[in-house]
Design a protein around this motif. Structure first.
Motif, PDB file in Angstrom:
ATOM      1  N   VAL A 225      14.843  24.050 -32.140  1.00  0.00           N
ATOM      2  CA  VAL A 225      14.758  22.547 -31.400  1.00  0.00           C
ATOM      3  C   VAL A 225      12.796  22.855 -31.334  1.00  0.00           C
ATOM      4  O   VAL A 225      12.242  23.298 -31.693  1.00  0.00           O
ATOM      5  CB  VAL A 225      15.213  23.115 -29.744  1.00  0.00           C
ATOM      6  CG1 VAL A 225      14.703  22.271 -28.849  1.00  0.00           C
ATOM      7  CG2 VAL A 225      16.819  24.072 -29.990  1.00  0.00           C
ATOM      8  N   LYS A 226      13.014  21.244 -31.511  1.00  0.00           N
ATOM      9  CA  LYS A 226      11.963  20.319 -31.411  1.00  0.00           C
ATOM     10  C   LYS A 226      11.414  20.163 -30.218  1.00  0.00           C
ATOM     11  O   LYS A 226      12.379  19.170 -29.586  1.00  0.00           O
ATOM     12  CB  LYS A 226      11.536  19.310 -32.414  1.00  0.00           C
ATOM     13  CG  LYS A 226       9.618  19.433 -32.902  1.00  0.00           C
ATOM     14  CD  LYS A 226      10.595  18.505 -33.807  1.00  0.00           C
ATOM     15  CE  LYS A 226       8.876  17.371 -33.730  1.00  0.00           C
ATOM     16  NZ  LYS A 226       8.292  16.791 -34.219  1.00  0.00           N
ATOM     17  N   GLN A 227      10.196  21.123 -29.363  1.00  0.00           N
ATOM     18  CA  GLN A 227      10.721  20.003 -27.947  1.00  0.00           C
ATOM     19  C   GLN A 227       9.152  19.307 -27.563  1.00  0.00           C
ATOM     20  O   GLN A 227       8.659  19.002 -28.751  1.00  0.00           O
ATOM     21  CB  GLN A 227       9.503  21.862 -27.310  1.00  0.00           C
ATOM     22  CG  GLN A 227      10.362  22.682 -27.255  1.00  0.00           C
ATOM     23  CD  GLN A 227      10.964  23.439 -26.522  1.00  0.00           C
ATOM     24  OE1 GLN A 227      11.041  22.065 -25.451  1.00  0.00           O
ATOM     25  NE2 GLN A 227      12.103  24.092 -26.683  1.00  0.00           N
ATOM     26  N   LYS A 228       9.832  18.623 -26.930  1.00  0.00           N
ATOM     27  CA  LYS A 228       9.292  16.717 -26.382  1.00  0.00           C
ATOM     28  C   LYS A 228       8.915  17.135 -25.241  1.00  0.00           C
ATOM     29  O   LYS A 228       9.108  17.683 -24.401  1.00  0.00           O
ATOM     30  CB  LYS A 228      10.365  16.344 -26.741  1.00  0.00           C
ATOM     31  CG  LYS A 228      10.115  14.816 -27.359  1.00  0.00           C
ATOM     32  CD  LYS A 228      11.237  13.931 -27.805  1.00  0.00           C
ATOM     33  CE  LYS A 228      11.319  11.729 -26.689  1.00  0.00           C
ATOM     34  NZ  LYS A 228       9.757  12.286 -27.007  1.00  0.00           N
ATOM     35  N   HIS A 229       7.635  16.863 -24.858  1.00  0.00           N
ATOM     36  CA  HIS A 229       7.863  15.962 -24.329  1.00  0.00           C
ATOM     37  C   HIS A 229       7.599  14.882 -23.568  1.00  0.00           C
ATOM     38  O   HIS A 229       7.557  13.912 -24.046  1.00  0.00           O
ATOM     39  CB  HIS A 229       5.405  16.180 -24.295  1.00  0.00           C
ATOM     40  CG  HIS A 229       5.541  15.522 -22.908  1.00  0.00           C
ATOM     41  ND1 HIS A 229       4.836  16.404 -21.417  1.00  0.00           N
ATOM     42  CD2 HIS A 229       3.851  14.355 -23.281  1.00  0.00           C
ATOM     43  CE1 HIS A 229       4.348  15.390 -20.646  1.00  0.00           C
ATOM     44  NE2 HIS A 229       4.233  14.677 -21.687  1.00  0.00           N
ATOM     45  N   PHE A 230       8.306  14.987 -22.395  1.00  0.00           N
ATOM     46  CA  PHE A 230       8.240  13.407 -22.074  1.00  0.00           C
ATOM     47  C   PHE A 230       7.350  12.956 -21.078  1.00  0.00           C
ATOM     48  O   PHE A 230       7.387  13.914 -19.790  1.00  0.00           O
ATOM     49  CB  PHE A 230       9.968  14.325 -21.607  1.00  0.00           C
ATOM     50  CG  PHE A 230      10.817  14.190 -21.852  1.00  0.00           C
ATOM     51  CD1 PHE A 230      11.360  13.264 -23.033  1.00  0.00           C
ATOM     52  CD2 PHE A 230      11.894  15.361 -21.736  1.00  0.00           C
ATOM     53  CE1 PHE A 230      12.379  13.774 -23.647  1.00  0.00           C
ATOM     54  CE2 PHE A 230      12.565  16.143 -23.105  1.00  0.00           C
ATOM     55  CZ  PHE A 230      12.696  15.164 -23.720  1.00  0.00           C
ATOM     56  N   PRO A 231       7.055  11.784 -21.276  1.00  0.00           N
ATOM     57  CA  PRO A 231       5.557  11.593 -20.190  1.00  0.00           C
ATOM     58  C   PRO A 231       6.542  11.235 -18.644  1.00  0.00           C
ATOM     59  O   PRO A 231       7.761  11.206 -18.194  1.00  0.00           O
ATOM     60  CB  PRO A 231       4.954  10.521 -21.161  1.00  0.00           C
ATOM     61  CG  PRO A 231       6.523   9.591 -21.607  1.00  0.00           C
ATOM     62  CD  PRO A 231       7.278  10.703 -21.679  1.00  0.00           C
ATOM     63  N   THR A 232       5.610  11.326 -17.736  1.00  0.00           N
ATOM     64  CA  THR A 232       5.768  10.438 -16.488  1.00  0.00           C
ATOM     65  C   THR A 232       5.609   9.208 -15.951  1.00  0.00           C
ATOM     66  O   THR A 232       3.981   8.967 -16.431  1.00  0.00           O
ATOM     67  CB  THR A 232       5.067  11.986 -15.373  1.00  0.00           C
ATOM     68  OG1 THR A 232       5.415  13.249 -16.149  1.00  0.00           O
ATOM     69  CG2 THR A 232       5.033  11.023 -14.235  1.00  0.00           C
ATOM     70  N   LYS A 233       5.889   8.951 -15.762  1.00  0.00           N
ATOM     71  CA  LYS A 233       6.074   7.078 -15.190  1.00  0.00           C
ATOM     72  C   LYS A 233       5.597   6.770 -13.385  1.00  0.00           C
ATOM     73  O   LYS A 233       7.056   7.658 -13.269  1.00  0.00           O
ATOM     74  CB  LYS A 233       6.649   6.248 -16.245  1.00  0.00           C
ATOM     75  CG  LYS A 233       6.427   6.248 -17.616  1.00  0.00           C
ATOM     76  CD  LYS A 233       6.783   5.219 -18.349  1.00  0.00           C
ATOM     77  CE  LYS A 233       6.266   5.820 -19.964  1.00  0.00           C
ATOM     78  NZ  LYS A 233       7.069   5.379 -20.883  1.00  0.00           N
ATOM     79  N   THR A 234       4.970   5.656 -13.408  1.00  0.00           N
ATOM     80  CA  THR A 234       4.835   6.018 -11.876  1.00  0.00           C
ATOM     81  C   THR A 234       5.268   4.082 -11.810  1.00  0.00           C
ATOM     82  O   THR A 234       5.274   3.470 -12.452  1.00  0.00           O
ATOM     83  CB  THR A 234       3.692   5.868 -11.513  1.00  0.00           C
ATOM     84  OG1 THR A 234       2.709   6.953 -11.497  1.00  0.00           O
ATOM     85  CG2 THR A 234       3.400   5.203  -9.917  1.00  0.00           C
ATOM     86  N   LEU A 235       7.247   3.986 -11.346  1.00  0.00           N
ATOM     87  CA  LEU A 235       7.440   3.009 -10.598  1.00  0.00           C
ATOM     88  C   LEU A 235       6.868   2.956  -9.061  1.00  0.00           C
ATOM     89  O   LEU A 235       7.051   3.518  -8.121  1.00  0.00           O
ATOM     90  CB  LEU A 235       8.685   3.017 -10.696  1.00  0.00           C
ATOM     91  CG  LEU A 235       9.934   2.661 -11.978  1.00  0.00           C
ATOM     92  CD1 LEU A 235       9.064   3.668 -13.396  1.00  0.00           C
ATOM     93  CD2 LEU A 235      11.339   2.461 -11.374  1.00  0.00           C
ATOM     94  N   ARG A 236       6.436   1.656  -8.999  1.00  0.00           N
ATOM     95  CA  ARG A 236       5.594   0.933  -7.007  1.00  0.00           C
ATOM     96  C   ARG A 236       7.010   0.226  -7.091  1.00  0.00           C
ATOM     97  O   ARG A 236       7.881  -0.595  -7.140  1.00  0.00           O
ATOM     98  CB  ARG A 236       4.574   0.860  -7.799  1.00  0.00           C
ATOM     99  CG  ARG A 236       3.851   1.080  -7.439  1.00  0.00           C
ATOM    100  CD  ARG A 236       1.807   0.822  -7.997  1.00  0.00           C
ATOM    101  NE  ARG A 236       1.282   1.466  -8.849  1.00  0.00           N
ATOM    102  CZ  ARG A 236       0.981   2.686  -8.462  1.00  0.00           C
ATOM    103  NH1 ARG A 236       1.215   3.406  -7.418  1.00  0.00           N
ATOM    104  NH2 ARG A 236       0.850   3.648  -9.498  1.00  0.00           N
ATOM    105  N   LEU A 237       7.669   0.750  -6.194  1.00  0.00           N
ATOM    106  CA  LEU A 237       8.441  -0.230  -5.109  1.00  0.00           C
ATOM    107  C   LEU A 237       8.219  -1.257  -4.072  1.00  0.00           C
ATOM    108  O   LEU A 237       7.602  -0.470  -3.394  1.00  0.00           O
ATOM    109  CB  LEU A 237      10.117   0.916  -4.747  1.00  0.00           C
ATOM    110  CG  LEU A 237      10.223   1.857  -5.601  1.00  0.00           C
ATOM    111  CD1 LEU A 237      11.226   3.027  -4.811  1.00  0.00           C
ATOM    112  CD2 LEU A 237      11.465   1.399  -6.671  1.00  0.00           C
TER     113      LEU A 237
END
Ligand SMILES: [Zn+2]
Length: 477
Positions: A225-237
């Motif tokens: 299994v190749k680990q993946k980095h999932f980025p954090t994104k900000t959603l402004r409401l």
């Protein structure tokens, strides 16, 4: 005289209390026809009147009687037992009893404290015949070298007994069922499995097979299994967005208005999102048992991704984080009301509003692979309709939880979102799917050939004038 009457009354009292005629009763909790190594025999024993004195479960197989369990229940008073009802439970496996496989008979006996027990028949209270099967199904993994990206999928081929009632791949809490009947060799099955984005680092994938008796065989699957980095994104409401979307989505889903916009938004983003995923699991539970896709999977033309698979989203309103969620799809934007095409051939299983996804379409491509199209302004297909690769299923829009006109696209394995990037990559599909499915002769190819031959034969018959024998040597077109 008084003494005689007292004696007589006493005898009648005794007869009713100590010589009561109720025989104990026994019922099987589970009326099974087969019992496996992990199986238990559960019997409910019950007595009215004096209560239970002893009980016993016997199993007879190949002429040998084995007492699986016997219990004694002490008396409470001179009148009755301490126990009136009990459930006896005997695990079959565990090596305590040597039990042969094959047909067997269970017999349950019980006695109460009534004086009449000495006169009662020795017949069992319950007799049930079944088959003992202690051998788990054969299992052999045929495919090798499984390289899986976290959030992605892979295909495994394995061989198991035809009587395996449930087989597939387990990882963490996930189970991905295998499909039989695809190859001329009926013992070969195929299963897609995913390493979902939320599965822990140390989770092992296992190929499992279980028979009707519940005997389970499990082999660990050699998967890297190749680990993946999932980025954090900000959603402004913005307040404007909440004012526009919250009432719209609540109304579209038949829910009462919520004056507190943030509260309404959180309800949609959490509770409604969860309910929508459950609905997706439900409509994707059954899949066509063969691949319907042809060639590679299409990517929405001229569409730029604005959000990727597995992004951790932080929702900020008024400078404060109010929620976090994982984005399990791709957002693709091109022009407003752009045509949305089926990424591949398949069958429509959903074409309706679906909470946060707005107007949505789900296509079954076979073997558990589904595609989802969300936020549509218009749906152009119906449930059960067959669609071909590239056929228009709708137009993009901003229905549901969408801030602007775009397509939310997702590939799913039995409702579990997987990374669509792999499916857009023709080379990945070829190495991980197509070439593996081609490693054994296919049963559907055989059926198609037989169909074609039959059709050719029929055509010959129609073309041949009556009286002329259209035999095996008839020419084929
Ligand atoms: Zn999206």
């Amino acid at each position: 005289m008084v003494g005689v009457l007292l004696l007589l009354g006493g005898l009648i009292f005794l007869a009713f209390t100590k010589a009561e005629w109720h025989r104990p009763t026994a019922t099987l909790v589970d009326q099974r026809d087969t019992l496996g190594a992990n199986g238990t025999i559960d019997v409910r024993v019950h007595d009215v009147g004096t209560g239970l004195k002893r009980s016993r479960i016997e199993l007879e197989s190949e002429g040998i009687r084995t007492v699986l369990l016997s219990e004694e229940y002490p008396a409470d008073t001179w009148r009755r037992s301490t126990t009136f009802e009990t459930t006896l439970s005997v695990p079959l496996g565990g090596g305590e009893h040597k039990i042969a496989e094959g047909p067997a008979t269970i017999r349950v006996y019980a006695e109460d404290y009534s004086w009449l027990r000495w006169f009662r028949s020795r017949q069992p209270l319950l007799e049930h015949t079944l088959r003992i099967d202690l051998t788990p199904p054969n299992l052999e993994v045929l495919s090798r070298e499984h390289y899986v990206n976290q959030g992605g999928a892979d295909l495994v081929l394995y061989r198991t007994a035809e009587d395996a009632t449930r087989s597939g791949v387990t990882i963490g809490d996930y189970f991905f069922p295998g499909t039989p009947g695809l190859f001329t060799d009926a013992t070969i099955r195929v299963a897609f499995f995913a390493v979902p984005h939320d599965v822990g680092r140390n989770a092992t994938a296992r190929v499992v097979a279980e028979d009707e008796a519940g005997n389970l065989r499990a082999l660990s699957l050699h998967a890297t299994v190749k680990q993946k980095h999932f980025p954090t994104k900000t959603l402004r409401l913005s307040t404007g967005f909440l004012e526009r979307k919250v009432p719209e989505i609540l109304a579209a889903n038949g829910l009462p208005a919520e004056p507190d916009l943030v509260k309404g938004y959180l309800y949609i983003n959490r509770t409604m999102r969860r309910a929508n995923e459950l609905r997706i699991r439900e409509v994707t539970r059954q899949s066509v048992p063969r691949p319907l896709w042809t060639a590679s999977f299409l990517r929405q033309p001229n569409a730029a991704p604005s959000s990727g698979f597995g992004d951790h989203r932080s929702y900020v309103h008024d400078g404060e984080e109010i929620d976090t969620q994982t984005h399990l799809g791709f957002d693709l934007a091109s022009v407003r009301r752009a045509e949305v095409t089926a990424v591949n051939t398949g069958k429509i299983v959903l074409a309706a509003p679906l909470g946060i996804y707005g107007n949505a379409v789900i296509i079954d491509h076979g073997l558990g692979i589904f595609s989802l199209y969300g936020h549509l302004s218009a749906i152009k297909v119906e449930v059960d309709q067959d669609v071909t690769r590239g056929e228009i299923v709708g137009h993009t829009g901003e229905t549901g939880l969408a801030g602007g006109d775009h397509l939310h696209f997702s590939i799913m394995l039995y409702g579990i979102h997987i990374n669509p990037v792999e499916w857009w990559d023709a080379r990945w599909v070829d190495t991980h799917v197509t070439s593996r499915l081609a490693s054994y002769p296919r049963a559907d190819a055989l059926v198609n050939d037989a169909d074609r031959e039959l059709e050719a034969l029929d055509a010959d018959r129609e073309a041949t004038p009556p009286g002329n024998d259209a035999g095996e040597d008839a020419p084929r077109s």
